[in-house]
Design an enzyme around this catalytic site. Structure first.
Site, PDB file in Angstrom:
ATOM      1  N   THR A  60       0.839  -1.196   0.000  1.00  0.00           N
ATOM      2  CA  THR A  60       0.000   0.000   0.000  1.00  0.00           C
ATOM      3  C   THR A  60       0.869   1.239   0.000  1.00  0.00           C
ATOM      4  OG1 THR A  60      -1.767   1.195   1.144  1.00  0.00           O
ATOM      5  CG2 THR A  60      -0.155   0.094   2.543  1.00  0.00           C
ATOM      6  N   ALA A  97      -0.327   5.514   4.050  1.00  0.00           N
ATOM      7  CA  ALA A  97       0.317   5.396   5.365  1.00  0.00           C
ATOM      8  C   ALA A  97      -0.702   5.111   6.469  1.00  0.00           C
ATOM      9  CB  ALA A  97       1.086   6.670   5.683  1.00  0.00           C
ATOM     10  N   LYS A 153      -3.473   3.302   6.196  1.00  0.00           N
ATOM     11  CA  LYS A 153      -3.800   1.866   6.149  1.00  0.00           C
ATOM     12  C   LYS A 153      -2.693   1.064   6.821  1.00  0.00           C
ATOM     13  CE  LYS A 153      -6.223   1.370   1.675  1.00  0.00           C
ATOM     14  NZ  LYS A 153      -6.068   0.657   0.401  1.00  0.00           N
ATOM     15  N   ASP A 159      -7.805  -3.510  -1.026  1.00  0.00           N
ATOM     16  CA  ASP A 159      -8.542  -2.517  -1.805  1.00  0.00           C
ATOM     17  C   ASP A 159      -9.840  -2.275  -1.063  1.00  0.00           C
ATOM     18  OD1 ASP A 159      -8.328  -0.802  -4.158  1.00  0.00           O
ATOM     19  OD2 ASP A 159     -10.213  -1.721  -4.733  1.00  0.00           O
ATOM     20  N   PHE A 174      -8.862   8.814   8.380  1.00  0.00           N
ATOM     21  CA  PHE A 174      -8.502   9.320   7.055  1.00  0.00           C
ATOM     22  C   PHE A 174      -9.704   9.153   6.132  1.00  0.00           C
ATOM     23  CE2 PHE A 174      -7.931   5.450   4.414  1.00  0.00           C
ATOM     24  CZ  PHE A 174      -7.971   4.465   5.396  1.00  0.00           C
ATOM     25  N   GLY A 175      -9.520   9.582   4.888  1.00  0.00           N
ATOM     26  CA  GLY A 175     -10.567   9.376   3.883  1.00  0.00           C
ATOM     27  C   GLY A 175     -11.921   9.897   4.340  1.00  0.00           C
ATOM     28  N   TYR A 176     -12.937   9.033   4.271  1.00  0.00           N
ATOM     29  CA  TYR A 176     -14.314   9.420   4.569  1.00  0.00           C
ATOM     30  C   TYR A 176     -14.667   9.285   6.061  1.00  0.00           C
ATOM     31  CZ  TYR A 176     -14.853   9.008  -0.536  1.00  0.00           C
ATOM     32  OH  TYR A 176     -14.722   9.161  -1.892  1.00  0.00           O
ATOM     33  N   ASP A 177     -13.685   9.026   6.921  1.00  0.00           N
ATOM     34  CA  ASP A 177     -13.972   8.795   8.345  1.00  0.00           C
ATOM     35  C   ASP A 177     -14.790   9.907   9.018  1.00  0.00           C
ATOM     36  OD1 ASP A 177     -12.865   6.281   8.470  1.00  0.00           O
ATOM     37  OD2 ASP A 177     -10.931   6.933   9.272  1.00  0.00           O
ATOM     38  N   LYS A 229     -11.926   2.338  16.219  1.00  0.00           N
ATOM     39  CA  LYS A 229     -12.005   2.019  14.788  1.00  0.00           C
ATOM     40  C   LYS A 229     -11.291   0.701  14.488  1.00  0.00           C
ATOM     41  CE  LYS A 229     -11.096   3.428  10.094  1.00  0.00           C
ATOM     42  NZ  LYS A 229     -10.287   4.180   9.130  1.00  0.00           N
TER      43      LYS A 229
END
Ligand code: ITT
Length: 194
Positions: free
Chosen positions: A11, A14, A16, A72, A150-153, A173
């Protein structure tokens, strides 16, 4: 003394890497792409999570020869027929902030807010290929809340909770997430295989 098993996580994300290393715990040493000298932008051109996870893991196995796994993942929103799905990272063409803006905009006025995060992990070890899946259901908020993750959290509240993943923090989480579920299956498999 027992040796920690080394395994590469294919990946470039970072966050993940940090989550997976925390969930796998002490019995494995998770190596990053940087640690094996890979700075490639690994292609992700398949049409499913499993296909992309396999593609990433196969790339590393072929080019670097390591046993490895790849994840993924993405967010599937019920009212948007499962979008952004495999396009979660590139939904808006911008970064996470623009992705969340686009998603909130596309849900404006919709009362149906159900969604799920899904992860598929592909493991290539020896001659074997294995897939592990994890899903967590929840709802999309009306606005961002929280600083963690991160992302959509910041816009995802997992079922059974009132707070977003970004507000709940890593400890919670990493116990309940899609990635936690898939990584638990991966760890179980690796431990039984020893
Ligand atoms: P690699 O391909 O290098 O692993 P990536 O960030 O491109 O990193 P994906 O292709 O799997 O990873 O895209 C996943 C996207 O889905 C990610 O960028 C986030 O936008 C979203 N996502 C996945 N897991 C998430 C999580 O736990 N919390 C919030 N958003 C997540």
């Amino acid at each position: 003394m027992t040796m920690k098993k080394k395994i590469v996580f294919a990946t470039n994300n970072a966050h993940k890497l940090e989550e997976v290393a925390a969930i796998l715990g002490d019995s494995f040493e998770v190596l990053s792409l940087r640690e094996i000298g890979c700075d490639a932008d690994i292609p992700e051109t398949a049409d499913s999570f499993a296909g992309n996870a396999l593609q990433k893991a196969q790339y590393v196995k072929e080019h670097y020869g390591y046993d490895c796994f790849a994840d993924d993942s993405g967010l599937e929103v019920d009212a948007l027929d499962g979008a952004p799905g495999i396009y979660s990272a590139r939904y808006s063409g911008g970064g996470s902030e623009a992705n969340m803006d686009k998603l909130l905009h596309n849900l404006t006025g919709k009362s149906e807010r159900g969604a799920q995060f899904r992860t598929v992990i592909a493991l290539l070890i020896g001659e074997e290929t294995q897939l592990f899946e994890g899903i967590v259901r929840g709802v999309i908020t009306e606005a961002r809340r929280g600083e963690g993750g991160f992302g959509y959290d910041p816009i995802f509240v997992p079922d059974g909770y009132e707070l977003t993943f970004a507000e709940l923090g890593a400890e919670v989480k990493n116990r309940i997430s899609h990635r936690a579920k898939a990584v638990e299956l991966l760890a179980q498999y690796l431990n039984e295989r020893k």
